[in-house]
Design a protein around this motif. Structure first.
Motif, PDB file in Angstrom:
ATOM      1  N   TYR A  80       0.932  -1.311   0.163  1.00 19.18           N
ATOM      2  CA  TYR A  80      -0.036   0.073   0.117  1.00 19.18           C
ATOM      3  C   TYR A  80       0.865   1.296   0.144  1.00 19.18           C
ATOM      4  O   TYR A  80       1.887   1.318   0.964  1.00 19.18           O
ATOM      5  N   GLY A  81       0.398   2.430  -0.665  1.00 21.26           N
ATOM      6  CA  GLY A  81       0.959   3.562  -0.598  1.00 21.26           C
ATOM      7  C   GLY A  81       2.358   3.579  -1.066  1.00 21.26           C
ATOM      8  O   GLY A  81       2.965   2.973  -1.882  1.00 21.26           O
TER       9      GLY A  81
ATOM     10  N   GLU B   2       3.587   5.932  -3.335  1.00 19.95           N
ATOM     11  CA  GLU B   2       3.563   6.103  -4.704  1.00 19.95           C
ATOM     12  C   GLU B   2       4.640   6.950  -5.193  1.00 19.95           C
ATOM     13  O   GLU B   2       5.395   6.578  -6.060  1.00 19.95           O
TER      14      GLU B   2
ATOM     15  N   MET C 246       3.450   7.256   6.941  1.00 24.78           N
ATOM     16  CA  MET C 246       2.291   7.246   6.020  1.00 24.78           C
ATOM     17  C   MET C 246       1.147   8.196   6.557  1.00 24.78           C
ATOM     18  O   MET C 246       1.133   8.305   7.738  1.00 24.78           O
TER      19      MET C 246
ATOM     20  N   TYR D 206      -4.566   8.634   5.260  1.00 19.08           N
ATOM     21  CA  TYR D 206      -5.314   8.129   3.859  1.00 19.08           C
ATOM     22  C   TYR D 206      -4.518   6.591   3.432  1.00 19.08           C
ATOM     23  O   TYR D 206      -5.341   5.695   3.547  1.00 19.08           O
ATOM     24  N   ASP D 207      -3.221   6.657   3.408  1.00 17.30           N
ATOM     25  CA  ASP D 207      -2.520   5.355   2.994  1.00 17.30           C
ATOM     26  C   ASP D 207      -2.666   4.552   4.237  1.00 17.30           C
ATOM     27  O   ASP D 207      -2.598   3.286   3.828  1.00 17.30           O
TER      28      ASP D 207
ATOM     29  N   LYS E 110      -5.623   2.090   4.310  1.00 18.39           N
ATOM     30  CA  LYS E 110      -5.730   0.823   3.209  1.00 18.39           C
ATOM     31  C   LYS E 110      -5.436  -0.325   3.992  1.00 18.39           C
ATOM     32  O   LYS E 110      -5.621  -1.357   3.565  1.00 18.39           O
TER      33      LYS E 110
END
Length: 459
Positions: A4-5, A7, A170, A173-174, A177
């Motif tokens: 996750y995350g 990016e 993080m 939001y991330d 996840k």
């Protein structure tokens, strides 16, 4: 497990991996933030052969043996022997003249401490092979001060890396996840307890309630993460004077430097300053200053970076003896629940709201763009009082003041008028007002303001 995350960090690493010739990167940050998993994820997706060597703290011979073992297994080479650790690294650079290879030294500060002059030796290898080898070379480390020293102008490895990534926690939001099956309200509570550390968040069980997860992982007699957090803290802070005292003082409400000094019992201002400076460099505390008076130390202060560490020092650290003679449920209900729900979670919701506005701003969804965001310090000479608004944004057009409420009641006209009245008594002249509510709104002229709901935040 699904990744996750991260990016933006992935883009930077993939840029290195896409190059046809030699390229290198350095990734560093506090423990358990997922440095190794991030790099491994990118390596897997690149379909390139890779070696990630995890250094140990024993001696050079032990590290040579461990590295040779993984080289043999990965490259299928049977007979290998190296006199030094550097010889093994040079072999991989040589191998990559004719073969695609990604190679990372994880926890580089461990081996750097063992081998004298290792930075210079690596610099020689890089300089000798950078025009011939196609290796993609990375250094990883959890000691922020050591890894940043490698990037400094005085270090032999200066300018030897195409990309440097300081990995941080993080955002909300991330983090969510990892526990996407929970309600949005529960996601706020989980973030308040566990923060943005991937290792912590992946332990959360969707079959349990928020309370059960906190007991199971943080506050119970056999909580898995409790021992993880305390052991990491001990390893990080053993040589830092007064670190535990500073953590405890901040977690229990001290913010300004003067408050930390008086409540901690630390003898001198210079001693406290030195401790705070080291902890800030380690990304364990964050210095917060108002956006309208950034240089005023009297109006600034410190917060703990890691929510789980904050939770430990607020609820567990001073209650260890009590915790041992109560059931898990009793301890949570008596010493955690009320304060956590009524004080900590609403405060963290303000932090989440700020992160939400930053995310939207980065996506180009706020016009005009936010140029600064944070607290705003105000003085009211007439009534001889001062204070701060906790969430204010600044753009080229001016300030917007946000009121954040994590309550079961909707924000109504009374709350709106009260906020506007309070601001009108200060020297702040905002261009607009924003309201962020867990429960929603009951406002007559709702088109006049920026209104954000909990569902908006978890868009």
């Amino acid at each position: 497990m699904e990744f996750y995350g991260r990016e933006e960090e992935q883009k930077q690493i993939n840029y290195i991996l896409s190059k046809n010739d030699f390229a290198s990167g350095i990734i560093y940050g506090r423990r358990r933030l997922g440095k190794t998993e991030l790099l491994k994820h990118c390596f897997y997706n690149s379909n390139k052969t890779f070696i990630i060597y995890q250094c140990n703290q024993e001696n050079e011979k032990s590290n040579i043996n461990d590295l040779v073992k993984i080289i043999k297994e990965t490259l299928g080479i049977k007979n290998l022997f190296f006199e030094t650790f550097v010889d093994a690294i040079e072999f991989l650079f040589e191998y990559a003249k004719n073969n695609e290879l990604c190679f990372a030294i994880d926890e580089y500060p461990y081996i750097r401490k063992i081998i004298s002059g290792l930075d210079s030796k690596l610099q020689r290898i890089i300089d000798n092979y950078q025009n011939e080898s196609k290796i993609k070379f990375f250094l990883l480390g959890s000691s922020i001060s050591i890894m940043e020293s490698i990037l400094s102008e005085s270090n032999p490895l200066y300018r030897r890396f195409n990309v440097s990534i300081l990995l941080k926690e993080m955002d909300y939001y991330d983090s969510a996840k990892f526990y996407k099956d929970f309600s949005n309200e529960d996601k706020v509570k989980l973030y308040a307890a566990f923060g943005g550390v991937p290792f912590y968040n992946k332990q959360i069980d969707s079959k349990l309630t928020v309370k059960e997860n906190i007991i199971n992982l943080l506050s119970g007699q056999f909580s898995h993460l409790l021992s993880e957090i305390t052991s990491n803290i001990k390893e990080e802070l053993t040589k830092i004077n007064n670190a535990y005292t500073v953590f405890s003082t901040i977690a229990t409400g001290a913010f300004h430097y003067s408050d930390i000094l008086s409540k901690s019992g630390i003898s001198t201002t210079s001693t406290l300053y030195d401790t705070l400076e080291v902890l800030e460099k380690m990304d364990l505390i964050t210095y917060v200053c108002p956006i309208n008076d950034k240089t005023n130390k009297r109006k600034s202060g410190y917060v703990l970076t890691d929510n789980a560490v904050y939770f430990y020092y607020r609820y567990i650290y001073h209650n260890l003896s009590i915790k041992n003679i109560l059931s898990n449920e009793m301890f949570y209900d008596k010493y955690i629940n009320e304060d956590f729900m009524n004080v900590v979670v609403p405060k963290v919701f303000e932090k989440i709201s700020m992160q939400y506005l930053i995310r939207k701003n980065k996506l180009g969804l706020i016009d005009p763009i936010i140029e600064d965001i944070g607290t705003y310090w105000y003085d009211n000479p007439k009534e001889r009082k001062n204070g701060q608004f906790d969430l204010v944004t600044k753009s080229k057009d001016g300030y917007i003041v946000f009121e954040v409420k994590f309550t079961n009641s909707k924000i109504d006209n009374h709350i709106v008028n009260e906020e506007i009245s309070q601001v009108s008594q200060t020297n702040l002249k905002p261009i607009n007002y924003g309201f962020i509510s867990k429960t929603g709104f009951n406002i007559t002229n709702n088109n006049d303001y920026i209104l954000i709901t909990l569902d908006d935040i978890y868009y």
